[in-house]
Write a protein that holds these residues in place. Structure first.
Motif, short mmCIF file in Angstrom:
data_model
loop_
_atom_site.label_atom_id
_atom_site.label_comp_id
_atom_site.label_asym_id
_atom_site.label_seq_id
_atom_site.Cartn_x
_atom_site.Cartn_y
_atom_site.Cartn_z
N GLU A 37 26.22 -0.40 -22.97
CA GLU A 37 25.11 0.99 -23.39
C GLU A 37 24.23 1.19 -22.66
O GLU A 37 23.76 3.00 -22.61
N PHE A 38 23.74 0.02 -22.45
CA PHE A 38 22.30 1.10 -21.55
C PHE A 38 22.34 0.13 -20.12
O PHE A 38 22.62 -1.27 -19.95
N GLU A 39 22.19 0.43 -19.33
CA GLU A 39 21.47 -0.42 -17.84
C GLU A 39 20.06 0.04 -17.29
O GLU A 39 20.06 0.77 -17.17
N VAL A 40 19.55 -1.76 -16.96
CA VAL A 40 18.78 -2.03 -16.44
C VAL A 40 19.03 -1.64 -14.91
O VAL A 40 20.00 -2.98 -14.28
N VAL A 41 18.33 -0.39 -14.68
CA VAL A 41 18.55 -1.20 -12.90
C VAL A 41 17.34 -1.70 -12.03
O VAL A 41 17.37 -1.58 -10.54
N HIS A 42 16.10 -1.88 -12.55
CA HIS A 42 15.64 -2.07 -12.38
C HIS A 42 14.02 -3.05 -13.56
O HIS A 42 13.65 -2.45 -14.12
N PHE A 43 14.14 -4.30 -13.10
CA PHE A 43 12.55 -4.73 -14.03
C PHE A 43 11.73 -5.39 -13.30
O PHE A 43 11.58 -5.72 -11.47
N ILE A 44 10.81 -4.99 -14.18
CA ILE A 44 9.17 -4.65 -13.01
C ILE A 44 8.50 -5.65 -13.94
O ILE A 44 8.11 -6.27 -15.48
N SER A 45 8.21 -7.05 -13.29
CA SER A 45 7.06 -8.03 -13.43
C SER A 45 5.78 -7.97 -13.60
O SER A 45 5.17 -8.90 -14.00
N SER A 46 5.02 -6.63 -13.41
CA SER A 46 3.52 -6.39 -12.66
C SER A 46 3.64 -5.67 -13.43
O SER A 46 4.46 -4.05 -12.55
N PRO A 47 1.71 -5.22 -13.93
CA PRO A 47 1.86 -3.49 -14.16
C PRO A 47 1.63 -3.38 -13.20
O PRO A 47 1.37 -1.89 -12.48
N GLU A 48 1.09 -4.14 -11.61
CA GLU A 48 0.59 -3.00 -10.36
C GLU A 48 1.84 -2.72 -9.83
O GLU A 48 1.86 -0.90 -9.09
N SER A 49 2.88 -3.58 -9.69
CA SER A 49 3.44 -3.11 -8.91
C SER A 49 4.70 -1.58 -9.82
O SER A 49 5.27 -1.16 -9.67
N GLY A 50 5.01 -1.82 -11.66
CA GLY A 50 4.53 -0.25 -12.13
C GLY A 50 4.11 0.63 -12.02
O GLY A 50 5.53 2.42 -12.05
N MET A 99 29.46 5.96 -19.52
CA MET A 99 28.82 5.58 -18.47
C MET A 99 27.55 5.00 -19.23
O MET A 99 26.70 5.71 -20.20
N ALA A 100 27.25 3.79 -18.89
CA ALA A 100 25.59 3.38 -19.14
C ALA A 100 24.60 3.71 -19.07
O ALA A 100 24.23 5.02 -18.09
N THR A 101 23.39 4.21 -20.00
CA THR A 101 21.83 4.87 -19.26
C THR A 101 21.52 4.06 -19.03
O THR A 101 21.48 3.20 -19.10
N PRO A 102 20.69 4.64 -18.06
CA PRO A 102 19.87 3.54 -16.71
C PRO A 102 18.26 4.13 -16.73
O PRO A 102 18.08 4.74 -17.45
N ILE A 103 18.08 2.56 -17.30
CA ILE A 103 16.01 2.54 -17.52
C ILE A 103 15.72 1.45 -16.87
O ILE A 103 16.17 0.82 -16.06
N ILE A 104 14.70 0.73 -16.92
CA ILE A 104 13.35 0.65 -16.44
C ILE A 104 13.13 -0.69 -17.30
O ILE A 104 12.54 0.00 -18.07
N LEU A 105 13.12 -1.97 -17.07
CA LEU A 105 12.64 -2.36 -18.31
C LEU A 105 11.76 -3.43 -17.33
O LEU A 105 11.65 -3.45 -15.91
N CYS A 106 10.45 -3.83 -18.07
CA CYS A 106 9.09 -3.73 -18.29
C CYS A 106 8.58 -5.39 -18.48
O CYS A 106 8.41 -5.16 -19.48
N GLY A 107 8.72 -6.67 -18.36
CA GLY A 107 7.98 -7.74 -18.32
C GLY A 107 7.29 -8.92 -18.29
O GLY A 107 7.60 -8.65 -16.34
N LYS A 108 7.24 -9.91 -18.09
CA LYS A 108 6.56 -10.90 -17.57
C LYS A 108 7.18 -12.09 -16.96
O LYS A 108 7.26 -12.31 -16.81
N PHE A 109 8.44 -12.56 -17.93
CA PHE A 109 9.17 -13.21 -17.27
C PHE A 109 10.69 -12.44 -17.15
O PHE A 109 11.39 -12.32 -18.26
N GLU A 110 10.93 -13.15 -16.16
CA GLU A 110 12.39 -12.68 -15.49
C GLU A 110 13.42 -13.92 -16.89
O GLU A 110 14.85 -12.31 -17.24
N GLN A 111 13.26 -14.40 -17.09
CA GLN A 111 14.41 -14.82 -18.05
C GLN A 111 14.17 -13.55 -18.86
O GLN A 111 15.57 -13.75 -20.35
#
Length: 139
Positions: A25-38, A1-13
């Motif tokens: 090995e790792f699964e991005v469960v959520h992508f956060i594109s701004s510090p405020e929403s994070g 089973m992949a380890t769930p992580i959160i990824l934060c960055g400016k650019f979705e691409q």
């Protein structure tokens, strides 16, 4: 089973390349594109709770298991990272050095280099038994 992580960055691409590189090995469960929403979303995700709005997200949105780490990009400053690390009981990984242009999307080679470093950083936490430890770590 992949380890769930959160990824934060400016650019979705860029996030998409990182997401694809760190699998299976790792699964991005959520992508956060701004510090405020994070600030509001990350504490929920590390508790295994779903955020209120997740439909527009490149992450898997598999919120059944709490995220085990947060990976942030260069747009997240020292104060933000340190504050987050005090609020969550998971490792927060941040870039050791900038690659490419921090104001615009990096070129393909720089994106691949960052994605590789993220995977290596996460794997190092696993290998050293630190995946469950709170604190700031570098990739």
């Amino acid at each position: 089973m992949a380890t769930p992580i959160i990824l934060c960055g400016k650019f979705e691409q860029v996030g998409q390349v990182v997401k694809n590189t760190i699998q299976p090995e790792f699964e991005v469960v959520h992508f956060i594109s701004s510090p405020e929403s994070g600030q509001t979303t990350i504490p929920l995700l590390v508790k295994g709770e779903a955020p209120t709005n997740s439909s527009d997200n490149i992450g898997s949105r598999n919120y059944a298991v709490a995220s085990k780490a947060v990976v942030v990009g260069a747009m997240y400053d020292d104060a933000w990272v340190e504050n987050l690390a005090k609020e969550v009981d998971v490792p927060v990984l941040r870039p050791e050095r900038l690659v490419g242009n921090p104001t615009g999307p990096p070129d393909a080679a720089a994106v691949q280099a960052v994605a590789k470093r993220v995977k290596e950083g996460l794997q190092k936490l696993v290998d050293e038994g630190k995946l469950g430890q709170a604190g700031v770590f570098w990739y």
